[in-house]
Design a protein around this motif. Structure first.
Motif, PDB file in Angstrom:
ATOM      1  N   LEU A 196      -0.840 -17.685   6.366  1.00 54.44           N
ATOM      2  CA  LEU A 196      -0.668 -16.359   5.766  1.00 54.44           C
ATOM      3  C   LEU A 196      -1.512 -16.202   4.505  1.00 54.44           C
ATOM      4  N   VAL A 197      -2.133 -15.038   4.348  1.00 56.14           N
ATOM      5  CA  VAL A 197      -2.888 -14.691   3.142  1.00 56.14           C
ATOM      6  C   VAL A 197      -2.200 -13.488   2.499  1.00 56.14           C
ATOM      7  N   PRO A 198      -1.636 -13.629   1.292  1.00 59.43           N
ATOM      8  CA  PRO A 198      -0.947 -12.508   0.644  1.00 59.43           C
ATOM      9  C   PRO A 198      -1.884 -11.335   0.395  1.00 59.43           C
ATOM     10  N   LEU A 199      -1.298 -10.166   0.232  1.00 56.91           N
ATOM     11  CA  LEU A 199      -2.075  -8.944   0.045  1.00 56.91           C
ATOM     12  C   LEU A 199      -3.060  -9.051  -1.108  1.00 56.91           C
ATOM     13  N   ASP A 200      -2.630  -9.636  -2.227  1.00 54.48           N
ATOM     14  CA  ASP A 200      -3.506  -9.679  -3.400  1.00 54.48           C
ATOM     15  C   ASP A 200      -4.633 -10.702  -3.266  1.00 54.48           C
ATOM     16  N   GLU A 201      -4.594 -11.530  -2.217  1.00 59.79           N
ATOM     17  CA  GLU A 201      -5.649 -12.522  -2.012  1.00 59.79           C
ATOM     18  C   GLU A 201      -6.522 -12.211  -0.793  1.00 59.79           C
ATOM     19  N   GLN A 202      -6.262 -11.114  -0.126  1.00 62.11           N
ATOM     20  CA  GLN A 202      -6.994 -10.792   1.093  1.00 62.11           C
ATOM     21  C   GLN A 202      -8.416 -10.317   0.803  1.00 62.11           C
ATOM     22  N   ASP A 203      -9.322 -10.649   1.733  1.00 61.38           N
ATOM     23  CA  ASP A 203     -10.696 -10.167   1.673  1.00 61.38           C
ATOM     24  C   ASP A 203     -10.702  -8.746   2.235  1.00 61.38           C
ATOM     25  N   ARG A 204     -10.771  -7.770   1.353  1.00 61.42           N
ATOM     26  CA  ARG A 204     -10.610  -6.383   1.776  1.00 61.42           C
ATOM     27  C   ARG A 204     -11.806  -5.855   2.566  1.00 61.42           C
ATOM     28  N   THR A 205     -12.892  -6.586   2.588  1.00 57.79           N
ATOM     29  CA  THR A 205     -14.015  -6.175   3.433  1.00 57.79           C
ATOM     30  C   THR A 205     -13.672  -6.375   4.908  1.00 57.79           C
ATOM     31  N   ALA A 244       3.866   5.652   4.019  1.00 56.40           N
ATOM     32  CA  ALA A 244       2.447   5.848   4.336  1.00 56.40           C
ATOM     33  C   ALA A 244       1.641   6.095   3.060  1.00 56.40           C
ATOM     34  N   ALA A 245       2.218   6.851   2.125  1.00 52.78           N
ATOM     35  CA  ALA A 245       1.522   7.115   0.858  1.00 52.78           C
ATOM     36  C   ALA A 245       1.353   5.823   0.063  1.00 52.78           C
ATOM     37  N   ILE A 246       2.339   4.958   0.107  1.00 56.27           N
ATOM     38  CA  ILE A 246       2.229   3.661  -0.585  1.00 56.27           C
ATOM     39  C   ILE A 246       1.128   2.822   0.052  1.00 56.27           C
ATOM     40  N   ALA A 247       1.110   2.780   1.391  1.00 55.13           N
ATOM     41  CA  ALA A 247       0.074   2.016   2.092  1.00 55.13           C
ATOM     42  C   ALA A 247      -1.312   2.585   1.804  1.00 55.13           C
ATOM     43  N   ALA A 248      -1.412   3.907   1.711  1.00 57.58           N
ATOM     44  CA  ALA A 248      -2.701   4.541   1.409  1.00 57.58           C
ATOM     45  C   ALA A 248      -3.154   4.208  -0.009  1.00 57.58           C
ATOM     46  N   THR A 249      -2.210   4.091  -0.938  1.00 64.73           N
ATOM     47  CA  THR A 249      -2.559   3.729  -2.314  1.00 64.73           C
ATOM     48  C   THR A 249      -3.139   2.325  -2.357  1.00 64.73           C
ATOM     49  N   HIS A 250      -2.543   1.401  -1.618  1.00 65.61           N
ATOM     50  CA  HIS A 250      -3.089   0.036  -1.542  1.00 65.61           C
ATOM     51  C   HIS A 250      -4.476   0.055  -0.888  1.00 65.61           C
ATOM     52  N   ALA A 251      -4.624   0.844   0.165  1.00 63.75           N
ATOM     53  CA  ALA A 251      -5.899   0.883   0.887  1.00 63.75           C
ATOM     54  C   ALA A 251      -7.008   1.503   0.048  1.00 63.75           C
ATOM     55  N   ASP A 252      -6.631   2.327  -0.909  1.00 62.90           N
ATOM     56  CA  ASP A 252      -7.623   3.017  -1.741  1.00 62.90           C
ATOM     57  C   ASP A 252      -8.221   2.113  -2.813  1.00 62.90           C
ATOM     58  N   ALA A 253      -7.582   0.963  -3.063  1.00 68.21           N
ATOM     59  CA  ALA A 253      -8.050   0.044  -4.101  1.00 68.21           C
ATOM     60  C   ALA A 253      -9.062  -0.941  -3.520  1.00 68.21           C
ATOM     61  N   ALA A 254     -10.245  -1.001  -4.126  1.00 69.60           N
ATOM     62  CA  ALA A 254     -11.282  -1.915  -3.638  1.00 69.60           C
ATOM     63  C   ALA A 254     -10.890  -3.370  -3.860  1.00 69.60           C
TER      64      ALA A 254
END
Length: 403
Positions: free
Chosen positions: A246-255, A285-295
């Motif tokens: 498992l790779v936590p959200l804050d450590e994921q390669d967002r590319t 969904a709005a919370i997930a979109a906020t995370h997705a909006d961060a590079a």
């Protein structure tokens, strides 16, 4: 047409054909078996003979005749009609898609949540009993019995194949959405087993929600749930290492995140929020979109995330929502504030010994510098989950802060 194309075509047609038979004959159990046999016949004949001009009509014909054969118990007639089924297409096959009605039937309130999920995956998703049993790590015989009992309960309840009206329709729709949400969650993070996720279950949940959204495009809850699933599923490739850890959200390669799914999900999330009513799926969904909006993780708008969780907590109180708000609060006001909020969950029986509460507390304790206590909580969390992938991750975290 390739094998995956055949599979996608048949999976999409299966609930439509089953809906037609249930509407016509009123026999859910027999109709479901007949449709499965028609699909099996198609997998044998179509690759060799080509897809019929009207594949849906072909399936309705084969399934209808199979069902009639069973009802009449006439073996000779069954053989003659089965042989002729590929050549005759009935003229009265309706153009309507009964997938939504079939979902309402599978999610009948007389059934338990486990039975609703199993029956939905079997009748609407087109999964075999063996596939569903493997997904939930139970013997095939156990799952077959569960599905059989579900069909019997529906028959005993005398449910009709029509959409309910008014408040009952909305109430039943919420059950349908909750069942699809549970299927997706099990696919996204398996509750047990060696794999972190079951992508096939997640994709099936998305496909079914797309089918509901196609019939109810203006419903904010449906739109919000589809947006939430797409935005969450977009992260699947970055959630594990090559070895399955498992790779936590804050450590994921967002590319590695699927930008096409993110773009579609973000547009749907905006549309859902613009509706007249605000529900839990729109907010998630709005919370997930906020995370997705961060590079990057550091660029996450945590005050916005916390504000959304605060609203969600007010309209749909749930200990998991509070737990997630504690994570966001820790990011905005520090780990001690998050720990104070977690303390309010200690008296909730639903969270007693839950690995998520233990792991989040361990994470926040680690942030405060209390590594000894964090170590104990990581170890307890690892022992409290049946997911081997999560166990490995939590043991790794424990090893990192071992005193």
């Amino acid at each position: 047409m390739t094998a995956p194309d055949f599979e996608d075509l048949l999976r999409g047609l299966t609930p439509q054909v089953l809906g037609t038979l249930v509407r016509r004959y009123g026999r859910f159990e027999g109709s479901e078996d007949a449709v499965q046999e028609a699909v099996l016949a198609a997998t044998v004949q179509w690759p060799a003979e080509g897809v019929p001009e009207n594949p849906r009509g072909w399936l309705v014909t084969v399934a209808s005749r199979r069902l009639i054969d069973r009802m009449r118990s006439d073996r000779a007639r069954r053989e003659r009609e089965w042989a002729a089924a590929a050549e005759v297409v009935p003229e009265d096959v309706p153009d309507t898609d009964d997938t939504l009605l079939l979902l309402f039937l599978c999610c009948h309130p007389a059934l338990t949540a486990a039975s609703q999920i199993a029956l939905t995956l079997r009748a609407v998703g087109g999964l075999t009993t063996a596939e569903i049993a493997r997904a939930f790590l139970v013997p095939e015989a156990t799952m077959a019995a569960r599905i059989s009992r579900a069909k019997q309960r529906i028959r005993a309840a005398g449910s009709s194949f029509v959409l309910p009206d008014g408040p009952e329709r909305e109430e039943r729709l919420q059950v349908v959405l909750h069942v699809l949400y549970l299927i997706f969650n099990e696919g996204y993070t398996a509750s047990s087993g060696s794999e972190l996720h079951r992508a096939d279950l997640a994709r099936e949940a998305i496909r079914l929600v797309r089918a509901v959204h196609a019939q109810l495009p203006e419903d904010g809850g449906v739109t919000g749930l589809l947006a939430l699933m797409l935005l969450t599923h977009a992260r699947r490739e970055a959630r594990t290492t090559a070895g399955g850890d498992l790779v936590p959200l804050d450590e994921q390669d967002r590319t590695q995140w699927d930008r096409a799914l993110i773009d579609e999900g973000t547009d749907l999330a905006k549309a859902a929020l613009a509706g007249p009513a605000l529900g839990p799926y729109q907010l998630q969904a709005a919370i997930a979109a906020t995370h997705a909006d961060a590079a990057t993780a550091k660029e996450t708008d945590w005050p916005q995330v916390h504000a959304l969780y605060l609203i969600l907590e007010r309209i749909a109180p749930n200990p998991m929502v509070t737990l997630n708000r504690a994570v966001a609060l820790a990011e905005t006001e520090g780990p001690q504030a998050g720990l104070a909020l977690l303390a309010t969950l200690d008296g909730d029986d639903r969270m007693a010994g839950h690995h998520r509460l233990l792991s989040v507390r361990a994470h926040l304790l680690e942030k405060t510098g209390d590594t000894a206590t964090a170590y104990e909580h990581y170890r307890r969390a690892a022992k409290s989950t049946a997911s081997l992938a999560e166990q490995r991750h939590l043991e790794s975290r424990a090893g990192r802060v071992r005193p």
